[in-house]
Design a protein around this motif. Sequence first.
Motif, PDB file in Angstrom:
ATOM      1  N   LEU A   1       0.827  -1.203   0.000  1.00  0.00           N
ATOM      2  CA  LEU A   1       0.000   0.000   0.000  1.00  0.00           C
ATOM      3  C   LEU A   1       0.864   1.257   0.000  1.00  0.00           C
ATOM      4  O   LEU A   1       0.636   2.195  -0.775  1.00  0.00           O
ATOM      5  N   VAL A   2       1.852   1.292   0.888  1.00  0.00           N
ATOM      6  CA  VAL A   2       2.737   2.455   0.960  1.00  0.00           C
ATOM      7  C   VAL A   2       3.554   2.578  -0.318  1.00  0.00           C
ATOM      8  O   VAL A   2       3.790   3.685  -0.819  1.00  0.00           O
ATOM      9  N   THR A   3       3.971   1.438  -0.863  1.00  0.00           N
ATOM     10  CA  THR A   3       4.732   1.455  -2.112  1.00  0.00           C
ATOM     11  C   THR A   3       3.902   2.040  -3.241  1.00  0.00           C
ATOM     12  O   THR A   3       4.416   2.775  -4.094  1.00  0.00           O
ATOM     13  N   ALA A   4       2.605   1.731  -3.265  1.00  0.00           N
ATOM     14  CA  ALA A   4       1.738   2.283  -4.301  1.00  0.00           C
ATOM     15  C   ALA A   4       1.684   3.804  -4.225  1.00  0.00           C
ATOM     16  O   ALA A   4       1.742   4.496  -5.244  1.00  0.00           O
ATOM     17  N   VAL A   5       1.590   4.342  -3.000  1.00  0.00           N
ATOM     18  CA  VAL A   5       1.587   5.796  -2.827  1.00  0.00           C
ATOM     19  C   VAL A   5       2.923   6.390  -3.249  1.00  0.00           C
ATOM     20  O   VAL A   5       2.987   7.411  -3.944  1.00  0.00           O
ATOM     21  N   ALA A   6       4.016   5.742  -2.822  1.00  0.00           N
ATOM     22  CA  ALA A   6       5.342   6.235  -3.190  1.00  0.00           C
ATOM     23  C   ALA A   6       5.544   6.195  -4.699  1.00  0.00           C
ATOM     24  O   ALA A   6       6.200   7.078  -5.275  1.00  0.00           O
ATOM     25  N   ALA A   7       4.985   5.190  -5.357  1.00  0.00           N
ATOM     26  CA  ALA A   7       5.115   5.087  -6.812  1.00  0.00           C
ATOM     27  C   ALA A   7       4.394   6.235  -7.508  1.00  0.00           C
ATOM     28  O   ALA A   7       4.843   6.732  -8.545  1.00  0.00           O
ATOM     29  N   VAL A   8       3.276   6.661  -6.932  1.00  0.00           N
ATOM     30  CA  VAL A   8       2.557   7.806  -7.497  1.00  0.00           C
ATOM     31  C   VAL A   8       3.396   9.066  -7.383  1.00  0.00           C
ATOM     32  O   VAL A   8       3.502   9.871  -8.311  1.00  0.00           O
ATOM     33  N   VAL A   9       4.037   9.239  -6.228  1.00  0.00           N
ATOM     34  CA  VAL A   9       4.804  10.461  -5.965  1.00  0.00           C
ATOM     35  C   VAL A   9       6.110  10.478  -6.747  1.00  0.00           C
ATOM     36  O   VAL A   9       6.446  11.481  -7.397  1.00  0.00           O
ATOM     37  N   PHE A  10       6.855   9.377  -6.729  1.00  0.00           N
ATOM     38  CA  PHE A  10       8.206   9.364  -7.291  1.00  0.00           C
ATOM     39  C   PHE A  10       8.278   8.818  -8.711  1.00  0.00           C
ATOM     40  O   PHE A  10       9.150   9.227  -9.488  1.00  0.00           O
TER      41      PHE A  10
END
Length: 299
Positions: free
Chosen positions: A106-115
């Motif tokens: 879940l956190v990786t998905a958010v980080a993927a959106v940002v970075f």
Amino acid sequence: MPPVFYSFFVPALFVWLWSTGFIGAKYGLPFAEPFTLLLIRMLLTLLPLAVLAWLMKTRWPGWRGAGHLAITGVLVHGCYLGGVFYAIDQGMSSGLVSLIVGLQPLVTAVAAVVFLKETVTRRQWLGLLMGLLGVGLVMAEKFGGGAGGTVSLSALTLLWAGFALLGISLGTVYQKRYGTSVDLVSGTMIQYSAAAVLFAIGALAFETREVQWTLQFKFALAWLVFGLSVSAILILMWLIRRGAASQVASLFYLVPPVTALEAFILFDERLGPMAMAGGLIAVAGVALVVVTGPRKAIG
């Protein structure tokens, strides 16, 4: 062998091995401080991997690729394992730690959106919210003192668990951004070496480095080395060669409930109704994200 062996048994074995890492930490930490234990684990793991690299005539990356692998190793192995082991060492139950860090997709998905500028579907956003809700229910029960709420849950343990979650999530995104087609054995050795340096610094700076070499500690250490750091990697290599890596990814969300069951059997770690409901909601949320991974933005 029948197809079911490849499609279910081996991926499930990998997930079970991964889940036992939290149990191994619980068994080993009474006899050594976290960074000291992890340093010994990394150094012992490098020995059989070196033999394997020699037998397989492993290809090694250049300095640039090795640098990226080292950063990934510090994040994925150093920060993740360090955070998990310190959270357990400070009193957080292994089941709860696995639940928190199990939100990594879940956190990786958010980080993927940002970075990485990836897009996330509505279904995946629903999964994100369900994951957060599930953890919130577990936290509410723990702080509320309900069934299973008598554990040592403090801001410090939450900080360490969050540190582990952040480390493995950012490490995953970094690997996706800068990863190369390096041989898995040599890449793993570089990552473990970088993590070992981090653990050595932590052990020298913050710990006494005293170890009680009891039979229980030796067994836990042997399992962490050969059951986790070596066997799990070899199984992953085998699965990737069989084209089953996607099945491994889809099964990762089963790690928290498997760990919770093991912790209940071995340590009588109990979760009350609210926490169990929260765990199921979090698992379902992770499943929504993992099963349909984020897509690349177009344009």
